[in-house]
Design a protein around this motif. Structure first.
Motif, PDB file in Angstrom:
ATOM      1  N   SER A 182       0.824  -1.101   0.062  1.00  0.00           N
ATOM      2  CA  SER A 182       0.150  -0.141  -0.114  1.00  0.00           C
ATOM      3  C   SER A 182       0.994   1.323   0.147  1.00  0.00           C
ATOM      4  CB  SER A 182      -1.099  -0.036   1.117  1.00  0.00           C
ATOM      5  OG  SER A 182      -1.947  -1.124   1.127  1.00  0.00           O
ATOM      6  N   ASP A 183       0.377   2.292  -0.586  1.00  0.00           N
ATOM      7  CA  ASP A 183       1.072   3.646  -0.566  1.00  0.00           C
ATOM      8  C   ASP A 183       1.545   4.074   0.851  1.00  0.00           C
ATOM      9  OD1 ASP A 183       0.378   3.553  -3.357  1.00  0.00           O
ATOM     10  OD2 ASP A 183      -0.868   5.317  -3.185  1.00  0.00           O
ATOM     11  N   GLY A 184       2.821   4.462   0.950  1.00  0.00           N
ATOM     12  CA  GLY A 184       3.485   4.805   2.179  1.00  0.00           C
ATOM     13  C   GLY A 184       3.675   3.795   3.345  1.00  0.00           C
ATOM     14  N   PHE A 185       3.709   2.413   2.778  1.00  0.00           N
ATOM     15  CA  PHE A 185       4.003   1.443   4.027  1.00  0.00           C
ATOM     16  C   PHE A 185       5.559   1.163   3.982  1.00  0.00           C
ATOM     17  CE2 PHE A 185      -0.179  -1.335   4.384  1.00  0.00           C
ATOM     18  CZ  PHE A 185      -0.687  -0.216   4.913  1.00  0.00           C
ATOM     19  N   ALA A 186       6.327   1.862   3.560  1.00  0.00           N
ATOM     20  CA  ALA A 186       7.749   1.940   3.723  1.00  0.00           C
ATOM     21  C   ALA A 186       8.561   2.935   4.287  1.00  0.00           C
ATOM     22  CB  ALA A 186       8.524   1.138   2.557  1.00  0.00           C
ATOM     23  N   PRO A 187       8.015   3.449   5.586  1.00  0.00           N
ATOM     24  CA  PRO A 187       8.536   4.746   6.238  1.00  0.00           C
ATOM     25  C   PRO A 187      10.209   4.440   6.238  1.00  0.00           C
ATOM     26  CG  PRO A 187       6.603   4.061   7.405  1.00  0.00           C
ATOM     27  CD  PRO A 187       7.051   2.894   6.376  1.00  0.00           C
ATOM     28  N   LEU A 188      10.922   5.151   5.938  1.00  0.00           N
ATOM     29  CA  LEU A 188      12.700   4.962   5.996  1.00  0.00           C
ATOM     30  C   LEU A 188      13.305   6.219   6.640  1.00  0.00           C
ATOM     31  CD1 LEU A 188      14.718   2.994   4.710  1.00  0.00           C
ATOM     32  CD2 LEU A 188      14.871   4.517   2.887  1.00  0.00           C
ATOM     33  N   GLY A 189      14.080   5.963   7.435  1.00  0.00           N
ATOM     34  CA  GLY A 189      15.026   7.099   7.911  1.00  0.00           C
ATOM     35  C   GLY A 189      15.378   6.757   9.388  1.00  0.00           C
ATOM     36  N   PRO A 190      15.501   7.920  10.188  1.00  0.00           N
ATOM     37  CA  PRO A 190      15.705   9.475   9.821  1.00  0.00           C
ATOM     38  C   PRO A 190      17.117   9.532   8.855  1.00  0.00           C
ATOM     39  CG  PRO A 190      16.416   9.130  12.171  1.00  0.00           C
ATOM     40  CD  PRO A 190      16.103   7.936  11.532  1.00  0.00           C
ATOM     41  N   TRP A 191      17.932   8.766   8.987  1.00  0.00           N
ATOM     42  CA  TRP A 191      19.251   9.087   8.227  1.00  0.00           C
ATOM     43  C   TRP A 191      19.948   7.698   8.165  1.00  0.00           C
ATOM     44  CZ3 TRP A 191      18.778  12.411  12.830  1.00  0.00           C
ATOM     45  CH2 TRP A 191      19.029  11.623  14.007  1.00  0.00           C
ATOM     46  N   ILE A 192      21.092   7.979   7.356  1.00  0.00           N
ATOM     47  CA  ILE A 192      21.961   6.529   7.219  1.00  0.00           C
ATOM     48  C   ILE A 192      23.291   6.841   7.825  1.00  0.00           C
ATOM     49  CG2 ILE A 192      23.304   5.363   5.251  1.00  0.00           C
ATOM     50  CD1 ILE A 192      21.131   6.613   3.349  1.00  0.00           C
ATOM     51  N   VAL A 193      23.646   5.700   8.739  1.00  0.00           N
ATOM     52  CA  VAL A 193      24.637   5.906   9.584  1.00  0.00           C
ATOM     53  C   VAL A 193      25.654   4.874   8.833  1.00  0.00           C
ATOM     54  CG1 VAL A 193      25.829   5.451  11.831  1.00  0.00           C
ATOM     55  CG2 VAL A 193      23.494   5.975  11.536  1.00  0.00           C
ATOM     56  N   THR A 194      27.018   5.286   8.523  1.00  0.00           N
ATOM     57  CA  THR A 194      27.995   4.694   7.813  1.00  0.00           C
ATOM     58  C   THR A 194      28.516   3.529   8.771  1.00  0.00           C
ATOM     59  OG1 THR A 194      29.650   6.129   8.632  1.00  0.00           O
ATOM     60  CG2 THR A 194      28.744   6.449   6.389  1.00  0.00           C
ATOM     61  N   PRO A 195      29.050   2.356   7.923  1.00  0.00           N
ATOM     62  CA  PRO A 195      29.543   1.223   8.704  1.00  0.00           C
ATOM     63  C   PRO A 195      30.544   1.412   9.557  1.00  0.00           C
ATOM     64  CG  PRO A 195      29.249   0.690   6.275  1.00  0.00           C
ATOM     65  CD  PRO A 195      28.944   2.169   6.340  1.00  0.00           C
ATOM     66  N   ASP A 196      31.354   2.515   9.697  1.00  0.00           N
ATOM     67  CA  ASP A 196      32.363   2.629  10.806  1.00  0.00           C
ATOM     68  C   ASP A 196      31.954   2.943  11.981  1.00  0.00           C
ATOM     69  OD1 ASP A 196      31.716   5.014   8.938  1.00  0.00           O
ATOM     70  OD2 ASP A 196      33.479   6.046  10.381  1.00  0.00           O
ATOM     71  N   GLU A 197      30.620   3.786  11.825  1.00  0.00           N
ATOM     72  CA  GLU A 197      30.120   3.767  13.153  1.00  0.00           C
ATOM     73  C   GLU A 197      29.048   3.118  13.621  1.00  0.00           C
ATOM     74  OE1 GLU A 197      28.420   8.084  13.329  1.00  0.00           O
ATOM     75  OE2 GLU A 197      30.200   9.037  12.314  1.00  0.00           O
ATOM     76  N   VAL A 198      28.537   2.092  12.709  1.00  0.00           N
ATOM     77  CA  VAL A 198      27.783   1.143  13.235  1.00  0.00           C
ATOM     78  C   VAL A 198      28.198  -0.037  13.691  1.00  0.00           C
ATOM     79  CG1 VAL A 198      25.923  -0.624  12.584  1.00  0.00           C
ATOM     80  CG2 VAL A 198      25.793   1.784  11.526  1.00  0.00           C
ATOM     81  N   GLY A 199      29.601  -0.404  13.326  1.00  0.00           N
ATOM     82  CA  GLY A 199      30.012  -1.564  13.777  1.00  0.00           C
ATOM     83  C   GLY A 199      29.462  -2.816  13.289  1.00  0.00           C
ATOM     84  N   ASP A 200      29.660  -3.783  14.072  1.00  0.00           N
ATOM     85  CA  ASP A 200      29.023  -5.311  13.630  1.00  0.00           C
ATOM     86  C   ASP A 200      27.392  -5.052  13.435  1.00  0.00           C
ATOM     87  OD1 ASP A 200      28.427  -7.761  13.371  1.00  0.00           O
ATOM     88  OD2 ASP A 200      29.390  -8.596  15.351  1.00  0.00           O
TER      89      ASP A 200
END
Length: 297
Positions: A182-200
């Motif tokens: 359905s329209d709008g059924f994939a809210p995404l965000g709020p931002w993208i964190v790069t792998p070096d900060e996320v870690g495993d």
């Protein structure tokens, strides 16, 4: 780094979000590229963004207005996994005994994408709308026939997706498209964190809160298929392009939440939190009544 997209009078603009003790600040990156996906795909642009963030005096930058955030990328495709978290098992039982051999993959279509501040409209035909809080992978390098050992090199960053689902429509057929798209059924965000900060990525806590009550709390360590395997697996049959989004499934609801679960309704709010990434809150609103032209049609 935390990359985001802002809605401006001239369109979407990529920005870097810089945390400070006084709140998040915004460093505009429109001079580098037209969108976040382009920055993620280009090592030189990523490095220029990193240097710009390191050299900026955050105190002089404008404060982030969260209401201006758009979906951080506009993916060419959104690929999702079903049943990827192991459930609770009795003491002494093998938690891997019921693991499937391959992931269950489905697609969410372009019109499902929503930004982190957009309310999700509950379709008039819906009777059983549900939420699914998921870790989302954003592809940073083109991936085709990627070896398992190299798969994480193709991750541009991680974000959060709420895989909103209409269970009644999902149960009507063996394919899930009508329950997921359905329209709008994939809210995404709020931002993208790069792998070096996320870690495993297999050591993140996924929690979901509905109207102030925690309904989901489980680590990505309990997934059947790792982030690396999912990218490797998908790339054997399709090309993953920068900006594409791949989600990793949702944990089961806690037993107490399952016992009192009810379909989402007008005014409900769901917050998905993932450690080292952030939080995505989605509001749900009832569909408007059909206007005269719709009734006549």
């Amino acid at each position: 780094m935390r990359f985001a997209s802002l809605t401006t009078p001239t369109g979407r603009e990529p920005v870097l979000i810089l945390p400070t003790p006084e709140g998040d600040r915004v460093l505009r990156l429109g001079h580098l590229a037209g969108d976040v996906a382009a920055i993620l795909a280009d090592p030189d642009l990523r490095e220029r963004a990193r240097r710009a963030g390191a050299e900026a005096d955050a105190a002089d930058l404008p404060r982030l207005d969260p209401t201006a955030l758009a979906a951080p990328v506009v993916p060419g495709k959104i690929l999702c996994l079903g049943y990827n978290y192991r459930g609770h098992v009795p003491d002494g039982a093998d938690p891997t005994a019921d693991d499937p051999a391959f992931p269950d993959v489905f697609v969410k279509t372009a019109d499902t994408l929503a930004g982190p501040n957009e309310a999700v409209r509950i379709p008039r035909a819906a009777t059983d709308v549900d939420y699914e809080g998921e870790l989302a992978i954003v592809i940073g390098r083109t991936a085709r026939d990627v070896a398992l050992a190299d798969a994480l090199d193709h991750v541009g960053g991680y974000t959060i997706l709420n895989d909103v689902s209409e269970r009644a429509w999902q149960r009507r057929q063996s394919q899930w498209a009508l329950g997921k798209c359905s329209d709008g059924f994939a809210p995404l965000g709020p931002w993208i964190v790069t792998p070096d900060e996320v870690g495993d990525p297999q050591d993140l806590l996924v929690e979901v809160e509905r109207d102030g009550v925690t309904t989901v709390s489980q680590s990505t360590a309990t997934t059947v298929f790792s982030v690396a395997f999912v990218i490797h697996h998908l790339s054997q049959v399709m090309t993953l392009h920068p900006g594409d989004v791949v989600t990793t499934g949702t944990p089961q609801k806690l037993p107490a939440a399952q016992a009192v679960h009810r379909p989402l309704a007008d005014g409900d709010a769901v917050t998905v939190r993932i450690s080292r990434i952030g939080a995505l809150t989605t509001r749900f609103v009832a569909a408007s009544a059909p206007d005269d032209s719709e009734v006549a049609a």
